[in-house]
Design a protein around this motif. Sequence first.
Motif, PDB file in Angstrom:
ATOM      1  N   GLY A  60      23.686  29.583  39.313  1.00  0.00           N
ATOM      2  CA  GLY A  60      23.935  30.590  38.294  1.00  0.00           C
ATOM      3  C   GLY A  60      22.697  31.294  37.787  1.00  0.00           C
ATOM      4  N   ALA A  61      21.527  30.850  38.176  1.00  0.00           N
ATOM      5  CA  ALA A  61      20.283  31.433  37.659  1.00  0.00           C
ATOM      6  C   ALA A  61      20.200  32.948  37.838  1.00  0.00           C
ATOM      7  N   PRO A  62      20.538  33.481  39.014  1.00  0.00           N
ATOM      8  CA  PRO A  62      20.419  34.932  39.193  1.00  0.00           C
ATOM      9  C   PRO A  62      21.369  35.754  38.323  1.00  0.00           C
ATOM     10  N   MET A  63      22.357  35.106  37.706  1.00  0.00           N
ATOM     11  CA  MET A  63      23.308  35.831  36.877  1.00  0.00           C
ATOM     12  C   MET A  63      22.705  36.210  35.516  1.00  0.00           C
ATOM     13  N   HIS A  64      21.666  35.504  35.096  1.00  0.00           N
ATOM     14  CA  HIS A  64      21.005  35.836  33.829  1.00  0.00           C
ATOM     15  C   HIS A  64      20.176  37.102  34.059  1.00  0.00           C
ATOM     16  N   PRO A  65      20.359  38.126  33.244  1.00  0.00           N
ATOM     17  CA  PRO A  65      19.650  39.395  33.466  1.00  0.00           C
ATOM     18  C   PRO A  65      18.133  39.254  33.521  1.00  0.00           C
ATOM     19  N   ASP A  66      17.562  38.390  32.681  1.00  0.00           N
ATOM     20  CA  ASP A  66      16.109  38.199  32.698  1.00  0.00           C
ATOM     21  C   ASP A  66      15.657  37.619  34.031  1.00  0.00           C
ATOM     22  N   THR A  67      16.402  36.656  34.539  1.00  0.00           N
ATOM     23  CA  THR A  67      16.056  36.036  35.815  1.00  0.00           C
ATOM     24  C   THR A  67      16.206  37.037  36.943  1.00  0.00           C
ATOM     25  N   ALA A  68      17.286  37.786  36.943  1.00  0.00           N
ATOM     26  CA  ALA A  68      17.488  38.799  37.982  1.00  0.00           C
ATOM     27  C   ALA A  68      16.314  39.778  38.010  1.00  0.00           C
ATOM     28  N   ALA A  69      15.868  40.213  36.847  1.00  0.00           N
ATOM     29  CA  ALA A  69      14.744  41.147  36.770  1.00  0.00           C
ATOM     30  C   ALA A  69      13.459  40.512  37.297  1.00  0.00           C
ATOM     31  N   LEU A  70      13.268  39.230  36.987  1.00  0.00           N
ATOM     32  CA  LEU A  70      12.058  38.532  37.441  1.00  0.00           C
ATOM     33  C   LEU A  70      12.005  38.398  38.968  1.00  0.00           C
ATOM     34  N   LEU A  71      13.148  38.392  39.627  1.00  0.00           N
ATOM     35  CA  LEU A  71      13.188  38.217  41.077  1.00  0.00           C
ATOM     36  C   LEU A  71      12.772  39.481  41.831  1.00  0.00           C
ATOM     37  N   ASP A  72      12.740  40.616  41.137  1.00  0.00           N
ATOM     38  CA  ASP A  72      12.328  41.864  41.768  1.00  0.00           C
ATOM     39  C   ASP A  72      10.913  41.727  42.320  1.00  0.00           C
ATOM     40  N   GLY A  73      10.731  42.094  43.575  1.00  0.00           N
ATOM     41  CA  GLY A  73       9.416  42.016  44.207  1.00  0.00           C
ATOM     42  C   GLY A  73       9.163  40.716  44.947  1.00  0.00           C
ATOM     43  N   HIS A  74      10.062  39.763  44.822  1.00  0.00           N
ATOM     44  CA  HIS A  74       9.940  38.488  45.536  1.00  0.00           C
ATOM     45  C   HIS A  74      10.811  38.511  46.786  1.00  0.00           C
ATOM     46  N   VAL A  75      10.481  37.667  47.737  1.00  0.00           N
ATOM     47  CA  VAL A  75      11.323  37.491  48.918  1.00  0.00           C
ATOM     48  C   VAL A  75      12.445  36.545  48.511  1.00  0.00           C
ATOM     49  N   VAL A  76      13.645  37.103  48.364  1.00  0.00           N
ATOM     50  CA  VAL A  76      14.807  36.365  47.897  1.00  0.00           C
ATOM     51  C   VAL A  76      15.787  36.227  49.052  1.00  0.00           C
ATOM     52  N   ILE A  77      16.163  34.999  49.348  1.00  0.00           N
ATOM     53  CA  ILE A  77      17.061  34.720  50.461  1.00  0.00           C
ATOM     54  C   ILE A  77      18.368  34.176  49.906  1.00  0.00           C
ATOM     55  N   PHE A  78      19.438  34.913  50.180  1.00  0.00           N
ATOM     56  CA  PHE A  78      20.774  34.519  49.759  1.00  0.00           C
ATOM     57  C   PHE A  78      21.354  33.612  50.837  1.00  0.00           C
ATOM     58  N   LEU A  79      21.539  32.338  50.496  1.00  0.00           N
ATOM     59  CA  LEU A  79      22.200  31.403  51.391  1.00  0.00           C
ATOM     60  C   LEU A  79      23.691  31.477  51.096  1.00  0.00           C
ATOM     61  N   ASP A  80      24.422  32.072  52.016  1.00  0.00           N
ATOM     62  CA  ASP A  80      25.861  32.256  51.865  1.00  0.00           C
ATOM     63  C   ASP A  80      26.581  31.083  52.516  1.00  0.00           C
ATOM     64  N   VAL A  81      27.788  30.825  52.076  1.00  0.00           N
ATOM     65  CA  VAL A  81      28.584  29.721  52.613  1.00  0.00           C
ATOM     66  C   VAL A  81      30.044  30.019  52.323  1.00  0.00           C
ATOM     67  N   ASP A  82      30.940  29.613  53.234  1.00  0.00           N
ATOM     68  CA  ASP A  82      32.351  29.818  52.921  1.00  0.00           C
ATOM     69  C   ASP A  82      32.822  28.721  51.965  1.00  0.00           C
ATOM     70  N   VAL A  83      33.898  29.018  51.260  1.00  0.00           N
ATOM     71  CA  VAL A  83      34.375  28.146  50.187  1.00  0.00           C
ATOM     72  C   VAL A  83      34.710  26.745  50.698  1.00  0.00           C
ATOM     73  N   SER A  84      35.368  26.645  51.842  1.00  0.00           N
ATOM     74  CA  SER A  84      35.763  25.314  52.319  1.00  0.00           C
ATOM     75  C   SER A  84      34.538  24.466  52.653  1.00  0.00           C
ATOM     76  N   GLU A  85      33.516  25.083  53.231  1.00  0.00           N
ATOM     77  CA  GLU A  85      32.276  24.361  53.544  1.00  0.00           C
ATOM     78  C   GLU A  85      31.565  23.941  52.250  1.00  0.00           C
ATOM     79  N   ALA A  86      31.488  24.853  51.283  1.00  0.00           N
ATOM     80  CA  ALA A  86      30.845  24.534  50.005  1.00  0.00           C
ATOM     81  C   ALA A  86      31.572  23.384  49.311  1.00  0.00           C
ATOM     82  N   ALA A  87      32.904  23.422  49.325  1.00  0.00           N
ATOM     83  CA  ALA A  87      33.685  22.357  48.687  1.00  0.00           C
ATOM     84  C   ALA A  87      33.420  21.024  49.373  1.00  0.00           C
ATOM     85  N   ARG A  88      33.329  21.037  50.685  1.00  0.00           N
ATOM     86  CA  ARG A  88      33.044  19.803  51.423  1.00  0.00           C
ATOM     87  C   ARG A  88      31.666  19.266  51.039  1.00  0.00           C
TER      88      ARG A  88
END
Length: 172
Positions: free
Chosen positions: A84-112
């Motif tokens: 949930g960290a990126p959902m905070h507006p201050d945190t989202a703003a701080l991430l600008d200019g950094h190499v940010v990698i979104f690790l995506d996953v499907d729901v069934s895999e995440a639940a497992r």
Amino acid sequence: MSAPHPAAVLIGPPGAGKSTVAAAIAEQTGWTHIDTDTLIVAQEGLPISDIFVEQGEAAFRRIEAGVVRDALTAHDGVLSLGGGAPMHPDTAALLDGHVVIFLDVDVSEAARRVGLNTARPLLAINPRAQLNALLKQRRPRYEELATFTIDTSGREPQEIAAEILTRLEDRS
């Protein structure tokens, strides 16, 4: 001399493998790995679930934003953020200019991966439905912040780490 910056910041939903993949990257490169949830627990002296219960989610997010700010300024290895960290507006703003990698996953895999008996406060009741709701809510922000996205579904951490390192190398 400029302040150090993380080589990579991993974001994504619970169960995407952020901490595990960050550790694999650190192992393959010799970089250090810091997980902001671990820093919060050390700083506050309480498990995250207790912070949520005793102080509320808003207080937790303020604490988390400060920890992320400090880590982005001081850490030069690989940094994994709570889901949930990126959902905070201050945190989202701080991430600008950094190499940010979104690790995506499907729901069934995440639940497992997170399991149904979880101490994660936002997944305490009906984890599969909560994961689905979190992914729908957070995906646009994750995508907006991402330098690039890696799907972790059905993959081993070492394989994901190798792909990330290749993508980082291609950027330089």
